[in-house]
Design an enzyme around this catalytic site. Structure first.
Site, PDB file in Angstrom:
ATOM      1  N   ASP A  88       0.809  -1.222   0.000  1.00  0.00           N
ATOM      2  CA  ASP A  88       0.000   0.000   0.000  1.00  0.00           C
ATOM      3  C   ASP A  88       0.845   1.277   0.000  1.00  0.00           C
ATOM      4  O   ASP A  88       0.454   2.301   0.558  1.00  0.00           O
ATOM      5  CB  ASP A  88      -0.969   0.011   1.202  1.00  0.00           C
ATOM      6  CG  ASP A  88      -1.876  -1.191   1.199  1.00  0.00           C
ATOM      7  OD1 ASP A  88      -2.300  -1.597   0.104  1.00  0.00           O
ATOM      8  OD2 ASP A  88      -2.160  -1.733   2.282  1.00  0.00           O
ATOM      9  N   LYS A 102       1.784   2.018  -5.113  1.00  0.00           N
ATOM     10  CA  LYS A 102       2.336   1.431  -6.348  1.00  0.00           C
ATOM     11  C   LYS A 102       1.402   1.661  -7.528  1.00  0.00           C
ATOM     12  O   LYS A 102       1.846   1.900  -8.643  1.00  0.00           O
ATOM     13  CB  LYS A 102       2.547  -0.085  -6.162  1.00  0.00           C
ATOM     14  CG  LYS A 102       3.553  -0.424  -5.084  1.00  0.00           C
ATOM     15  CD  LYS A 102       3.654  -1.918  -4.863  1.00  0.00           C
ATOM     16  CE  LYS A 102       2.398  -2.541  -4.284  1.00  0.00           C
ATOM     17  NZ  LYS A 102       2.076  -2.137  -2.920  1.00  0.00           N
ATOM     18  N   GLY A 159      -4.573  -4.473  -3.673  1.00  0.00           N
ATOM     19  CA  GLY A 159      -5.594  -3.465  -3.930  1.00  0.00           C
ATOM     20  C   GLY A 159      -4.908  -2.166  -4.281  1.00  0.00           C
ATOM     21  O   GLY A 159      -4.165  -1.618  -3.467  1.00  0.00           O
ATOM     22  N   HIS A 160      -5.116  -1.719  -5.506  1.00  0.00           N
ATOM     23  CA  HIS A 160      -4.446  -0.490  -5.950  1.00  0.00           C
ATOM     24  C   HIS A 160      -5.510   0.525  -6.342  1.00  0.00           C
ATOM     25  O   HIS A 160      -6.354   0.244  -7.190  1.00  0.00           O
ATOM     26  CB  HIS A 160      -3.550  -0.770  -7.155  1.00  0.00           C
ATOM     27  CG  HIS A 160      -2.544  -1.855  -6.914  1.00  0.00           C
ATOM     28  ND1 HIS A 160      -1.731  -2.346  -7.885  1.00  0.00           N
ATOM     29  CD2 HIS A 160      -2.224  -2.536  -5.807  1.00  0.00           C
ATOM     30  CE1 HIS A 160      -0.957  -3.301  -7.384  1.00  0.00           C
ATOM     31  NE2 HIS A 160      -1.248  -3.433  -6.124  1.00  0.00           N
ATOM     32  N   GLN A 187       1.976  -6.055  -3.225  1.00  0.00           N
ATOM     33  CA  GLN A 187       2.498  -6.146  -1.848  1.00  0.00           C
ATOM     34  C   GLN A 187       3.799  -5.351  -1.691  1.00  0.00           C
ATOM     35  O   GLN A 187       3.936  -4.325  -2.345  1.00  0.00           O
ATOM     36  CB  GLN A 187       2.684  -7.618  -1.426  1.00  0.00           C
ATOM     37  CG  GLN A 187       1.373  -8.369  -1.227  1.00  0.00           C
ATOM     38  CD  GLN A 187       0.771  -8.919  -2.509  1.00  0.00           C
ATOM     39  OE1 GLN A 187       1.454  -9.570  -3.280  1.00  0.00           O
ATOM     40  NE2 GLN A 187      -0.492  -8.677  -2.739  1.00  0.00           N
ATOM     41  N   ARG A 215      -5.437   0.295   8.437  1.00  0.00           N
ATOM     42  CA  ARG A 215      -4.005  -0.006   8.355  1.00  0.00           C
ATOM     43  C   ARG A 215      -3.314   0.506   9.614  1.00  0.00           C
ATOM     44  O   ARG A 215      -3.647   1.585  10.108  1.00  0.00           O
ATOM     45  CB  ARG A 215      -3.396   0.668   7.126  1.00  0.00           C
ATOM     46  CG  ARG A 215      -3.944   0.113   5.820  1.00  0.00           C
ATOM     47  CD  ARG A 215      -3.461   0.936   4.615  1.00  0.00           C
ATOM     48  NE  ARG A 215      -3.997   0.419   3.359  1.00  0.00           N
ATOM     49  CZ  ARG A 215      -4.154   1.149   2.258  1.00  0.00           C
ATOM     50  NH1 ARG A 215      -3.809   2.428   2.252  1.00  0.00           N
ATOM     51  NH2 ARG A 215      -4.647   0.615   1.171  1.00  0.00           N
ATOM     52  N   GLY A 267      -0.278  13.983  -3.633  1.00  0.00           N
ATOM     53  CA  GLY A 267      -1.721  13.781  -3.703  1.00  0.00           C
ATOM     54  C   GLY A 267      -1.986  12.566  -4.572  1.00  0.00           C
ATOM     55  O   GLY A 267      -1.087  12.106  -5.286  1.00  0.00           O
TER      56      GLY A 267
HETATM   57  P1  GDP Z   1      -0.776   0.206  -3.575  1.00  0.00           P
HETATM   58  O1  GDP Z   1      -1.375  -1.051  -3.050  1.00  0.00           O
HETATM   59  O2  GDP Z   1       0.686   0.303  -3.316  1.00  0.00           O
HETATM   60  O3  GDP Z   1      -1.117   0.461  -5.013  1.00  0.00           O
HETATM   61  O4  GDP Z   1      -1.439   1.388  -2.737  1.00  0.00           O
HETATM   62  P2  GDP Z   1      -3.003   1.575  -2.410  1.00  0.00           P
HETATM   63  O5  GDP Z   1      -3.686   2.043  -3.643  1.00  0.00           O
HETATM   64  O6  GDP Z   1      -3.536   0.375  -1.711  1.00  0.00           O
HETATM   65  O7  GDP Z   1      -2.930   2.694  -1.313  1.00  0.00           O
HETATM   66  C1  GDP Z   1      -2.419   3.959  -1.585  1.00  0.00           C
HETATM   67  C2  GDP Z   1      -3.546   5.001  -1.412  1.00  0.00           C
HETATM   68  O8  GDP Z   1      -2.984   6.280  -1.338  1.00  0.00           O
HETATM   69  C3  GDP Z   1      -4.519   5.055  -2.575  1.00  0.00           C
HETATM   70  O9  GDP Z   1      -5.788   5.360  -2.075  1.00  0.00           O
HETATM   71  C4  GDP Z   1      -3.994   6.196  -3.443  1.00  0.00           C
HETATM   72  O10 GDP Z   1      -5.010   6.851  -4.184  1.00  0.00           O
HETATM   73  C5  GDP Z   1      -3.441   7.115  -2.407  1.00  0.00           C
HETATM   74  N1  GDP Z   1      -2.262   7.907  -2.807  1.00  0.00           N
HETATM   75  C6  GDP Z   1      -1.236   7.556  -3.623  1.00  0.00           C
HETATM   76  N2  GDP Z   1      -0.300   8.525  -3.640  1.00  0.00           N
HETATM   77  C7  GDP Z   1      -0.757   9.509  -2.823  1.00  0.00           C
HETATM   78  C8  GDP Z   1      -0.227  10.764  -2.393  1.00  0.00           C
HETATM   79  O11 GDP Z   1       0.859  11.180  -2.767  1.00  0.00           O
HETATM   80  N3  GDP Z   1      -0.978  11.487  -1.510  1.00  0.00           N
HETATM   81  C9  GDP Z   1      -2.187  11.066  -1.043  1.00  0.00           C
HETATM   82  N4  GDP Z   1      -2.846  11.837  -0.188  1.00  0.00           N
HETATM   83  N5  GDP Z   1      -2.710   9.886  -1.427  1.00  0.00           N
HETATM   84  C10 GDP Z   1      -2.004   9.113  -2.286  1.00  0.00           C
HETATM   85  P1  IMO Z   2      -0.948  -4.248  -2.155  1.00  0.00           P
HETATM   86  O1  IMO Z   2      -0.539  -4.774  -3.494  1.00  0.00           O
HETATM   87  C1  IMO Z   2      -0.958  -4.691   2.169  1.00  0.00           C
HETATM   88  C2  IMO Z   2      -0.895  -8.777   3.747  1.00  0.00           C
HETATM   89  C3  IMO Z   2      -2.131  -9.262   4.482  1.00  0.00           C
HETATM   90  C4  IMO Z   2      -1.485 -10.221   5.488  1.00  0.00           C
HETATM   91  C5  IMO Z   2      -0.356 -10.846   4.663  1.00  0.00           C
HETATM   92  C6  IMO Z   2      -0.703 -12.209   4.072  1.00  0.00           C
HETATM   93  O2  IMO Z   2      -2.245  -3.534  -2.169  1.00  0.00           O
HETATM   94  O3  IMO Z   2       0.163  -3.478  -1.529  1.00  0.00           O
HETATM   95  P2  IMO Z   2      -2.249 -12.918   2.013  1.00  0.00           P
HETATM   96  O4  IMO Z   2      -3.715 -12.742   1.788  1.00  0.00           O
HETATM   97  O5  IMO Z   2      -1.389 -12.305   0.976  1.00  0.00           O
HETATM   98  O6  IMO Z   2      -1.869 -14.351   2.281  1.00  0.00           O
HETATM   99  O7  IMO Z   2      -1.976 -12.144   3.416  1.00  0.00           O
HETATM  100  O8  IMO Z   2      -0.077  -9.919   3.615  1.00  0.00           O
HETATM  101  N1  IMO Z   2      -1.164  -8.257   2.393  1.00  0.00           N
HETATM  102  C7  IMO Z   2      -1.127  -6.959   2.064  1.00  0.00           C
HETATM  103  N2  IMO Z   2      -0.949  -5.863   2.834  1.00  0.00           N
HETATM  104  N3  IMO Z   2      -1.100  -4.551   0.848  1.00  0.00           N
HETATM  105  C8  IMO Z   2      -1.234  -5.643   0.059  1.00  0.00           C
HETATM  106  O9  IMO Z   2      -1.235  -5.572  -1.294  1.00  0.00           O
HETATM  107  C9  IMO Z   2      -1.314  -6.913   0.668  1.00  0.00           C
HETATM  108  N4  IMO Z   2      -1.467  -8.170   0.202  1.00  0.00           N
HETATM  109  C10 IMO Z   2      -1.354  -8.976   1.263  1.00  0.00           C
HETATM  110  O10 IMO Z   2      -2.796  -8.210   5.128  1.00  0.00           O
HETATM  111  O11 IMO Z   2      -0.883  -9.499   6.535  1.00  0.00           O
HETATM  112 MG    MG Z   3      -2.923  -1.665  -1.801  1.00  0.00          MG
END
Ligand code: GDP
Ligand code: IMO
Ligand code: MG
Length: 426
Positions: A13, A16, A40-41, A223, A304, A415
């Site tokens: 998270d 990416k 989840g992205h 991840q 988180r 942002g």
């Molecule tokens: P990922 O799993 O690494 O792709 O990250 P996630 O999408 O799960 O979580 C990142 C969250 O932060 C998402 O809701 C993005 O829209 C948001 N985000 C990404 N970059 C920024 C930033 O620079 N500032 C803010 N405020 N939000 C951001």
């Molecule tokens: P993104 O791509 C954050 C965590 C789960 C748990 C551990 C094992 O959005 O960054 P699993 O279901 O993979 O066997 O769970 O890994 N986990 C993540 N945490 N972002 C993720 O993906 C994750 N994918 C798995 O919460 O601790």
């Molecule tokens: Mg994510």
């Protein structure tokens, strides 16, 4: 000829999805190389918010071919639902390619994920319950079913019958659950097979031939480094290799194809699920970061855990991934603090460590962060368009992280939107 790897440097998270989406503009292919719909992205483009789990983050660009690579575990029902959702948002998904080598998440994998977590009780990992671990376990045990098995239903059924005998014995006798019927699963998966057929190809060959024509590839990890099966905080990890090494085995490219490895690094740290987290905050500062940063999981909606930036983790990610640069995200979330803490090293058994001690597994549980305090900037930075627009203290914070990590920070995200990204000359 070039391929770029994008990898999360913390516990996932890091942003990416946003970084991949932004950089996808410059490439021909975006490849997911490991993980499944545990990821989840969230991507925000104009008024559109996309929540992706399996589909690579380059899907918004008409000139990009999104690829689900060999190293991914794929839940076909979930993928089709995601594709339908994207089509409903007006996005063309017809270019998607899926490797026949990707392993299928089966109903018994989801069930096993849920029941084993329940049985672990206090020792549970906090998985996403999507069946990821059990699917990779079957892959390693060589009893997995792969996407290509969908196209010979006789073989599919043979393999399924064999594996289901064991799974049903475990589900009924160990976990007191109902057995599953092979015929039901076959019927369900035959429907998926038909719908997925147009997307299946030899993705490794597709990428190599593209690169031979001078096309470029972006390999998108899910991840993060600290969730890596071999290099993360085992056993509190996922069951695949998000690190840059996993990008090669998960796509079929070789080391000489890689031109850069970009670490996606949040300006603070978050973690979902259980496991050690040295800089975790349990106070009002943590609550404030979680609130401003909307730190709730895209996949499970879980809150988180939040902590200050950790340079020991960042240095480790630099080494294990061979990072060439960082993409720093969510700097804007830290805008309302008088001062900000940054962990520069750990204290463990009376000694100071800039890198993890040898007994990593114990040390990461028992280390205390050694913090430095930096002045905040107390100013909204979400409108900044260039590095020079940032307040001095925000620049100082970024430069300080860079110094601690010893790898340049090339992008700073202020942002969630594409345009809220500052590129620096490094
Ligand atoms: P990922 O799993 O690494 O792709 O990250 P996630 O999408 O799960 O979580 C990142 C969250 O932060 C998402 O809701 C993005 O829209 C948001 N985000 C990404 N970059 C920024 C930033 O620079 N500032 C803010 N405020 N939000 C951001
Ligand atoms: P993104 O791509 C954050 C965590 C789960 C748990 C551990 C094992 O959005 O960054 P699993 O279901 O993979 O066997 O769970 O890994 N986990 C993540 N945490 N972002 C993720 O993906 C994750 N994918 C798995 O919460 O601790
Ligand atoms: Mg994510």
């Amino acid at each position: 000829m070039s391929a770029i790897i994008i990898v999360g440097t913390q516990w996932g998270d890091e942003g990416k999805g946003k970084a991949t989406d932004l950089l996808a503009d410059q490439v021909d292919y975006v490849v997911r190389y490991q993980g499944g719909n545990n990821a989840g992205h969230t991507i925000i483009v104009g008024d559109t918010t996309l929540k992706l789990h399996l589909v690579p983050s380059g899907v918004m660009y008409p000139d990009v071919t999104p690829v689900i690579g060999d190293g991914v575990v794929l839940d076909p029902g979930v993928l089709l639902e995601e594709l339908d959702g994207l089509v409903a948002q007006g996005i063309d998904v017809s270019r998607l390619k899926i490797s026949g080598n990707a392993h299928l998440i089966m109903p018994y994998h989801r069930e096993m994920d849920a029941v084993t977590e329940r049985y672990l009780g206090k020792q549970k990992l906090g998985t996403t319950k999507r069946g990821i671990g059990p699917t990779y376990a079957d892959k390693a045990a060589r009893v997995g079913l792969r996407v290509q098995d969908l196209y010979d239903m006789k073989i599919f059924r043979q393999k399924l019958d064999a594996v289901l005998r064991e799974k049903n014995a475990i589900l009924t006798r160990v976990y007191n659950r109902l057995p599953m019927k092979a015929a039901d699963i076959e019927t369900e998966y035959a429907v998926y097979a038909e719908r997925l057929q147009p997307y299946i190809c030899n993705t490794m060959q597709l990428l190599h031939e593209g690169m031979e024509r001078g096309e470029t590839v972006l390999l998108e990890g899910a991840q993060g480094t600290m969730l890596d099966l071999d290099h993360g905080t085992y056993p509190f990890v996922t069951s695949s290799n998000p690190v840059s090494g996993g990008a090669l085995s998960g796509s079929g490219l070789g080391p000489k194809d890689i031109t850069s490895v970009i670490g996606i690094t949040k300006a603070y740290v978050t973690r979902v699920g259980t496991g050690p987290f040295p800089t975790e905050l349990f106070d009002a500062d943590g609550e404030k970061i979680a609130r401003i940063g909307h730190e709730f999981g895209t996949t499970t909606g879980r809150a988180r855990r939040v902590g200050w930036f950790d340079a020991v983790v960042a240095r480790y990610a630099g080494r294990v991934n061979g990072l060439t640069e960082h993409f720093l995200t969510k700097l804007d979330v830290l805008s309302d603090f008088e001062t900000l803490k940054v962990c520069r090293a750990y204290e463990y058994q009376g000694e100071e460590y800039e890198h993890f001690p040898d007994d990593f597994q114990t040390a990461i549980h028992k280390s205390t962060p050694i913090y430095e305090e930096l002045p905040g900037w107390k100013e909204d930075i979400t409108h900044c368009e260039r590095w020079d627009d940032l307040p001095d203290n925000a620049k100082r914070y970024v430069e300080h992280l860079e110094q601690l990590m010893d790898v340049p920070i090339r992008w700073v995200s202020v942002g969630p939107a594409r345009r809220q990204t500052l590129e620096r000359t490094i």
